[in-house]
Write a protein that holds these residues in place. Structure first.
Motif, mmCIF file in Angstrom:
data_model
loop_
_atom_site.group_PDB
_atom_site.id
_atom_site.type_symbol
_atom_site.label_atom_id
_atom_site.label_comp_id
_atom_site.label_asym_id
_atom_site.label_seq_id
_atom_site.Cartn_x
_atom_site.Cartn_y
_atom_site.Cartn_z
ATOM 1 N N PHE A 72 41.376 45.537 48.560
ATOM 2 C CA PHE A 72 41.690 44.712 47.405
ATOM 3 C C PHE A 72 41.385 45.505 46.149
ATOM 4 N N VAL A 73 42.375 45.638 45.276
ATOM 5 C CA VAL A 73 42.081 46.258 43.987
ATOM 6 C C VAL A 73 42.518 45.299 42.880
ATOM 7 N N GLY A 74 42.096 45.598 41.658
ATOM 8 C CA GLY A 74 42.435 44.723 40.539
ATOM 9 C C GLY A 74 41.431 44.911 39.429
ATOM 10 N N SER A 75 41.758 44.369 38.262
ATOM 11 C CA SER A 75 40.903 44.625 37.107
ATOM 12 C C SER A 75 39.586 43.859 37.215
ATOM 13 N N ASN A 76 38.647 44.193 36.334
ATOM 14 C CA ASN A 76 37.372 43.486 36.292
ATOM 15 C C ASN A 76 37.619 42.000 36.109
ATOM 16 N N GLY A 77 36.983 41.204 36.947
ATOM 17 C CA GLY A 77 37.115 39.755 36.797
ATOM 18 C C GLY A 77 38.358 39.176 37.416
ATOM 19 N N SER A 78 39.122 39.969 38.180
ATOM 20 C CA SER A 78 40.356 39.444 38.748
ATOM 21 C C SER A 78 40.105 38.590 39.987
ATOM 22 N N GLY A 79 38.877 38.580 40.492
ATOM 23 C CA GLY A 79 38.557 37.692 41.610
ATOM 24 C C GLY A 79 38.369 38.384 42.945
ATOM 25 N N LYS A 80 38.351 39.727 42.953
ATOM 26 C CA LYS A 80 38.211 40.470 44.207
ATOM 27 C C LYS A 80 36.925 40.123 44.944
ATOM 28 N N SER A 81 35.800 40.189 44.225
ATOM 29 C CA SER A 81 34.531 39.938 44.899
ATOM 30 C C SER A 81 34.461 38.500 45.391
#
Ligand SMILES: Nc1ncnc2c1ncn2[C@@H]1O[C@H](COP(=O)(O)OP(=O)(O)OP(=O)(O)O)[C@@H](O)[C@H]1O
Ligand SMILES: Nc1ncnc2c1ncn2[C@@H]1O[C@H](COP(=O)(O)OP(=O)(O)OP(=O)(O)O)[C@@H](O)[C@H]1O
Ligand SMILES: O=C(O)CCCC[C@@H]1SC[C@@H]2NC(=O)N[C@@H]21
Ligand SMILES: [Mg+2]
Ligand SMILES: [Mg+2]
Lengths: 224, 187, 201, 224
Positions: free
Chosen positions: A31-40
């Motif tokens: 999973f990749v994506g910007s900070n705060g995109s909901g990955k974690s």
């Protein structure tokens, strides 16, 4: 296999995930994506650390929101900061701590721990104070403490942020040798060579889901 | 927060962070035991743990800062209480006693150079007992006699025994995990 | 600075200077200890009740205080009544109610900021002895931020423990939390050094 | 200009730096090297956070081990972990904290803080609780709190570990616009485009000191 069925999550009024529908049978998924995109947040729904406020997750047919313990026996989780994960003062004791419910004798636990450490590049460190290991070694230790439980799935949330090139490569090579299904959350796109599938999140939604090449192109575009 | 000559940035940081540590222990709500209005809390191991890890001087400083901020009106006591009223209530003596708790536990740890489990247990027991030394007589002002205050305070003993034992085990483990932490802190 | 027990308001009690209120509170506590007459003590309590009314303290807040005080008074009255007789018990209980509710009224009507400034002002004469009053406010801010930092560390540590199916193990929670706390304090110490905390003016 | 004259350092018996001789007048300089090679230790000698046990460091002719305070007024420092650099509860208060010895009035400090935040992409965040900022914003805030002191040199020890692609690019662009001399310690080699000089450390010694191209080739070789 991991399945997300209409998964959504909100903290208070803030929607951080919505409408995530995925079936993930692949062995190497990121999973990749910007900070705060909901990955974690999404990764944590896989072992029940977070219960989604909408939809559900299934791991081999089990719902982590209900059968948390059972799912966590199948799903190992490695966090960004190894200091949060290391419980015991020495490396060997820390790995053995994972086995405390295994029904093994103390001696067997110790032996098994030494074995697992040796298999993953920490041979000879069983009696070493865990917090005096280097960052890379601590991260390996956190991995050993999960792997000793022989989970079927390993979720890693930015496991390499503090590592140098060599330790990072070692960590990645180690991941490649594992039989487990690996779900990786990361900003370090170099880690994803050899992955089967990359899912790009943006503002809580899946915006790309593809082989690493095209998916990462899309992610780079988003980053502008 | 007063003397600039003795307060290095590292000391300031430790004091502030461990005052915050005691505050975070307040996230566990207190249990109203007996009827004296003094709750059973987890927070009173905070000063003891701080002293076992930092020594008497910095452990007491952290406790003092915590109590000062509470008195100024921040809701840092268990259950989100705060302000100056808790110091006027029947538990006020116990609260002030936390200072003595930290001081005594820290001095024991410093005197007995080794950081083994028995030493830390001794420090914890001495620290907890020191709290009663202030808290029980103060409670006596409310109940009108020392004897009934002492009897009343027995409800806290089992809990405190468990907490002190836990604190000693944890402190011993932390000392083993980070050896020589206390080297620079003679007292 | 936010949080705290303060309830915003515009009453005279809210507007009164914090230092004066604190002195008044201490004077009241001392007076109450010297009074014996239940009648006079009752009067003091009535005045404090008027204070609550004039400050428009919310009913919810008053109820909470009432519950605390009722439990307390029931306990003290029973014990004191048995030991010293009902008259003495009444005196003691009235003192307790007066001191406790006055202290609470102070906290409810005084912003933390105002208390901080009052303490800073009170310490000003001590400047020549090397005391630095401006550090009071800074220390409050530093501690509030440290609480926020430790709270998120606590949350991370809890999640790591649950992930190892060790959610109920005290050791798995407290040891990593303390180690990260110590590390945070080292890092904060360096950050403060870099920001010139040990510089003299 | 920063000068290292025979700088060495040991913790107890463990030698972590030895014989570092460097004159660093360049505006953009980076230290790279494996975990534990001594980069952070060396960087911290520049502003006196660590006093070398051998040799000395000079910053514009001043020795940080002696004139720590004077040097720290010239040298700003940004660390890896934004959570431990943010010392006050709101973004504005945090920047103003840096100014408390500036002789400005409280009001002036507040105004200046708001200005600096706005200049670096945090306009409108002055009263925002610092711990609710995103990781990228926190790192920007840490930078603002240093820049407000107008240091001549800015040392950054892995300032971008938690940032996504966009935030990282933004941070790097911002660094490019600064007048300051920038000394960067990092594992993220992408950050070093446009740098004047890259110094590679290994086991406490300088093993390469060159333009980014050749220096990073050497580093990659070392990583094996
Ligand atoms: N406990 C919480 N309470 C409220 N909001 C939260 C909480 N945890 C996360 N959030 C918010 O949820 C959103 C998604 O957070 P998440 O940690 O999943 O992002 P992420 O993709 O992992 O980001 P990063 O790359 O920075 O790790 C963010 O906006 C974050 O601020
Ligand atoms: N306080 C300390 N006490 C003892 N040894 C230390 C201490 N700090 C660092 N070390 C050791 O010194 C060596 C150099 O550490 P340093 O932090 O400078 O490395 P680094 O190059 O910054 O590594 P990284 O890339 O992991 O940040 C390491 O072996 C480390 O274990
Ligand atoms: O008002 C408070 O929150 C603090 C009261 C103090 C409680 C004391 S501390 C010693 C003893 N042990 C407990 O668990 N509670 C009391
Ligand atoms: Mg994340
Ligand atoms: Mg480093």
């Amino acid at each position: 296999m991991i399945e997300f069925e209409g998964v959504g999550h909100r903290y208070g009024d803030r929607v951080v995930l919505s409408g995530v529908d995925l079936r993930v049978p692949e062995r190497r998924v990121a999973f990749v994506g910007s900070n705060g995109s909901g990955k974690s947040t999404l990764a944590r729904t896989v072992n029940g650390l977070i219960r989604p406020t909408a939809g559900r997750v299934l791991v081999d047919g089990l719902d982590p929101a209900r059968d948390g313990r059972a799912v966590r026996r199948r799903v190992g989780f490695v966090f960004a900061n190894p200091d949060s994960q290391i419980v015991m003062p020495t490396a060997g004791e820390d790995v053995a701590f994972s086995l405390r419910r295994s029904g093994m004798s103390k001696r067997e636990r110790t032996e098994r721990s030494i074995e697992v450490l040796a298999e993953h590049g920490l041979g000879g460190y069983a009696d070493h104070p865990a917090h005096l290991l280097s960052d890379g070694q601590k991260q390996l230790l956190a991995l050993c403490s999960m792997l000793v439980l022989e989970p079927a799935v390993l979720v890693c949330d930015e496991p390499t942020t503090l590592l140098d090139l060599r330790n990072k490569r070692r960590f990645v090579e180690l991941l490649h040798t594992l039989d487990q299904q690996v779900v990786m959350v990361t900003h370090d796109l170099d880690l994803l060579t050899g992955f089967d599938r990359v899912i790009v999140l943006d503002a809580g939604r899946v915006v790309a889901d593809d082989a690493p090449g095209p998916a990462l192109r899309r992610y780079r575009e988003l980053a502008g | 927060m007063s003397d600039s000559r003795s307060l290095s940035p590292a000391d300031l940081a430790t004091t502030v962070v461990f005052a915050a540590f005691i505050a975070v222990l307040g996230l566990f709500p207190g249990i109203n035991a007996g009827s004296s209005g003094v709750p059973i809390v987890l927070q009173n191991v905070g000063p003891i743990l701080a002293a076992c890890l930092l020594g008497a001087r910095r452990g007491t400083a952290a406790t003092a800062l915590f109590l000062a901020l509470t008195a100024m009106g921040l809701p840092l006591l268990s259950g989100g209480r705060g302000g100056i009223a808790p110091f006027f209530g029947p538990g006020g003596g116990f609260l002030l006693g936390w200072l003595l708790s930290a001081l005594v536990a820290g001095l024991v740890v410093a005197r007995l150079k080794r950081r083994s489990l028995p030493v830390l247990l001794l420090a914890g027991v001495a620290g907890a007992a020191a709290d009663y030394l202030v808290g029980v007589p103060f409670l006596g002002l409310y109940t009108g006699d020392l004897w009934s205050a002492a009897v009343q305070s027995l409800v806290y003993v089992p809990g405190d025994a468990v907490k002190v034992a836990g604190a000693a085990v944890v402190a011993a483990t932390v000392h083993r995990a980070l050896p020589n932490r206390l080297a620079g802190a003679a007292t | 600075m936010t949080g705290g027990w303060y309830e915003p308001g515009t009453s005279p009690l809210h507007r009164a200077p914090a230092g004066a209120k604190l002195l008044a509170l201490l004077a009241l506590a001392a007076t109450v200890l010297t009074l014996h007459s239940p009648l006079l003590l009752g009067g003091v309590c009535a005045v404090i009740a008027l204070g609550y009314a004039s400050a428009r303290v919310t009913p919810r807040r008053c109820l909470r205080l009432a519950v605390t005080l009722t439990l307390l008074v029931a306990f003290v009255f029973t014990i004191q009544g048995l030991l010293l007789g009902p008259a003495a018990a009444l005196t003691i209980c009235l003192r307790l109610v007066a001191a406790f509710s006055a202290a609470e009224l102070f906290t409810v009507t005084t912003r933390v900021d105002a208390v901080v400034s009052a303490v800073e002002n009170a310490m000003r004469p001590l400047r020549r002895f090397g005391v630095r009053p401006d550090r009071v406010g800074l220390t409050v801010g530093l501690t509030l931020q440290a609480i926020a930092a430790l709270s998120s560390i606590a949350a991370e540590v809890r999640q790591a423990a649950i992930a190892r199916n060790a959610g109920f193990s005290v050791k798995a929670l407290v040891v990593p939390f303390l180690i990260r706390t110590l590390r945070h304090s080292d890092e904060l110490g360096q950050a403060l050094t870099v920001r010139g905390v040990d510089d003299r003016p």
